[in-house]
Design an enzyme around this catalytic site. Structure first.
Site, PDB file in Angstrom:
ATOM      1  N   LYS A   1       0.852  -1.181   0.000  1.00  0.00           N
ATOM      2  CA  LYS A   1       0.000   0.000   0.000  1.00  0.00           C
ATOM      3  C   LYS A   1       0.891   1.236   0.000  1.00  0.00           C
ATOM      4  O   LYS A   1       1.875   1.299   0.734  1.00  0.00           O
ATOM      5  CB  LYS A   1      -0.882   0.044   1.251  1.00  0.00           C
ATOM      6  CG  LYS A   1      -1.952  -1.015   1.346  1.00  0.00           C
ATOM      7  CD  LYS A   1      -2.782  -0.788   2.611  1.00  0.00           C
ATOM      8  CE  LYS A   1      -3.912  -1.796   2.733  1.00  0.00           C
ATOM      9  NZ  LYS A   1      -4.724  -1.549   3.942  1.00  0.00           N
ATOM     10  N   CYS A   2       0.515   2.237  -0.768  1.00  0.00           N
ATOM     11  CA  CYS A   2       1.260   3.491  -0.744  1.00  0.00           C
ATOM     12  C   CYS A   2       1.176   4.156   0.621  1.00  0.00           C
ATOM     13  O   CYS A   2       2.067   4.931   0.993  1.00  0.00           O
ATOM     14  CB  CYS A   2       0.711   4.443  -1.800  1.00  0.00           C
ATOM     15  SG  CYS A   2       0.873   3.843  -3.491  1.00  0.00           S
TER      16      CYS A   2
END
Length: 488
Positions: A285-286
């Site tokens: 996930k960013c």
């Protein structure tokens, strides 16, 4: 779980057609030696030209459908997605690797997003202003920006495309979409739903292919706007191609997100949130927590809370009951993460905790908690996997300086019971999204989402309906004056 290979095709001008390029396949990251998930041939630049032409030809009729008519299409798409929710979740887990629970959550969020943008069709559109002329009305109107290029990543293969495509369609724009090569089957599944829901021929075009196809799409003179989620280097190349010719650009480019933990925090709940944010979705996930900053004398106690939680994580096939973390998406991703951890230890980092991985074929990465210093390469460069590093800070001033000490600025979190400290962190942490006593991951779709610095681009944010309308439209001001009466 279905283990047959799916044959995929391109969607161009309302027709599903085989790509004219190179044969490709996608695989199950938990069983790379098994049956392919999907096979297809890539689109060519000639097919890209066909898709752009189809989008341009379909634009006017789609605009004339009106906001409410387009909103009804999104509403039908939400219902179709809900009807197929479990099949979509199973396919996502098979192709991307994430746990079935994560996949179900992503499908649910995508359904909610479609409903949200469908409902936005009933919000006020434009504004009126007083006029100095008694027979005149001054008002603003929103017009479609034009053909939108949508380029999406593999980590959220349904939700991120829906974030972008739903508002683009709602506001009257045709779309040409190039999804990530690792998750093409999910892209086709979404396109099939939108077509069945009533998106007309040419309004949505789907091109499966490699990165250079995306480069040709964003650089095409017929592309009026580009919305992209991906890496910083690719984002910068898109910026350099798009901005000089005056097209609109919206980007989210990753993060190196910090969690600041104060001594007065409730450490068990802070550790729960941090491990979930750092390791959830296998760290892909960013918004994942990449650095944990322990302030003052809470370091040792926080280590005790974190180590047990990391060691208890269950890594396995996403479809298996009890799995918390699946594999990473590809062998390339696995090797990059493993190399980054090795580099960190070579530079002096200490491994505080890991969790076991299956002794079977698969792109497995052990969740890893490191302890180190800000000078580590891993504390400056994003590693897209289940790895996080614990750092020390003497006080809050040092912690804020440390948290802000990267080129990124996507999200941050702070754990404290002191409201003054929380307010200061909200003001001073350089991040587009700051969470207090909550994980750095997750956002509300009705609130703007986006980062600062290299994590984003100075453009309207994603998700919130006002931000979406601002990006996917151009605004005009109209002076509507009554014609004089004919008294002749």
């Amino acid at each position: 779980m279905n283990t047959t290979t799916i044959h995929l095709r391109q969607l161009i001008g309302g027709t599903w057609a085989d790509g004219a390029g190179v044969p490709q396949r996608s695989e199950d990251p938990a069983d790379p030696a098994g049956v392919s998930v999907a096979e297809y041939s890539t689109a060519t630049e000639e097919q890209l030209e066909q898709a752009m032409a189809a989008a341009g030809a379909a634009a006017q009729d789609w605009d004339r459908r009106g906001l409410l008519g387009r909103g009804q299409v999104l509403r039908r798409a939400a219902q179709l997605m809900e009807d197929r929710a479990e099949d979509l979740a199973v396919l996502m887990t098979r192709e991307q690797g994430k746990s079935l629970a994560d996949s179900r959550g992503e499908v649910g969020a995508s359904i909610e997003t479609l409903h949200y943008h469908a409902a936005a069709a009933r919000r006020p559109d434009g504004a009126t202003y007083p006029s100095g002329h008694p027979d005149e009305v001054v008002r603003t109107v929103r017009r479609p920006v034009g053909t939108v290029a949508v380029v999406t990543p593999w980590n959220f293969p349904l939700q991120i495309p829906v974030w972008k495509i739903a508002p683009a369609l709602l506001w009257g724009n045709p779309v040409v979409w190039k999804p990530a090569s690792d998750t093409p089957a999910m892209a086709v599944a979404l396109a099939e739903i939108l077509v069945e829901a009533g998106v007309p021929d040419g309004v949505l075009n789907l091109l499966l292919g490699p990165g250079h196809l995306g480069a040709a799409l964003v650089g095409h003179p017929g592309t009026a706007a580009v919305t992209f989620t991906g890496s910083v280097p690719v984002g910068h190349s898109i910026r350099d191609a798009v901005i000089p010719r005056g097209a609109k650009l919206q980007m989210e480019l990753g993060g190196h997100n910090a969690a600041v933990v104060l001594p007065d925090a409730h450490l068990p709940s802070a550790a729960d949130a941090i491990v979930a944010a750092a390791m959830g979705s296998t760290g892909q996930k960013c918004t994942a927590t990449r650095r944990i900053i322990a302030v003052g004398d809470c370091y040792d106690e926080l280590v005790g809370e974190l180590v047990g939680r990391v060691e208890a994580l269950v890594v396995g096939r996403g479809a298996d009951a009890g799995t918390a973390l699946g594999p990473v998406v590809s062998a390339k991703a696995r090797d990059q993460i493993t190399a980054a951890v090795q580099q960190a230890t070579d530079e002096g980092a200490e491994v505080l905790a890991t969790a076991p991985v299956p002794d079977t074929p698969g792109h497995w990465v052990s969740p890893t908690l490191l302890a180190g210093t800000p000078e580590l390469t891993i504390c400056r460069e994003e590693v897209f996997g289940p790895v996080t590093t614990l750092l020390r800070a003497a006080d809050l001033d040092a912690a804020i300086e440390l948290a802000n000490g990267t080129d990124f600025g996507l999200t941050a979190s702070v754990f404290t019971r002191d409201e003054r400290v929380a307010r200061r962190c909200v003001d001073e942490l350089v991040a587009g999204l700051v969470k207090v006593n909550a994980p750095s991951t997750g956002s509300e779709l009705h609130a703007p989402f986006g980062g600062l610095r290299d994590s984003s681009f100075p453009a309207p944010r994603e998700q919130a309906s006002d931000s979406a309308a601002e990006f996917f439209t151009v605004s005009k001001t109209a002076y509507l004056r009554l014609a004089p009466e004919d008294n002749s």
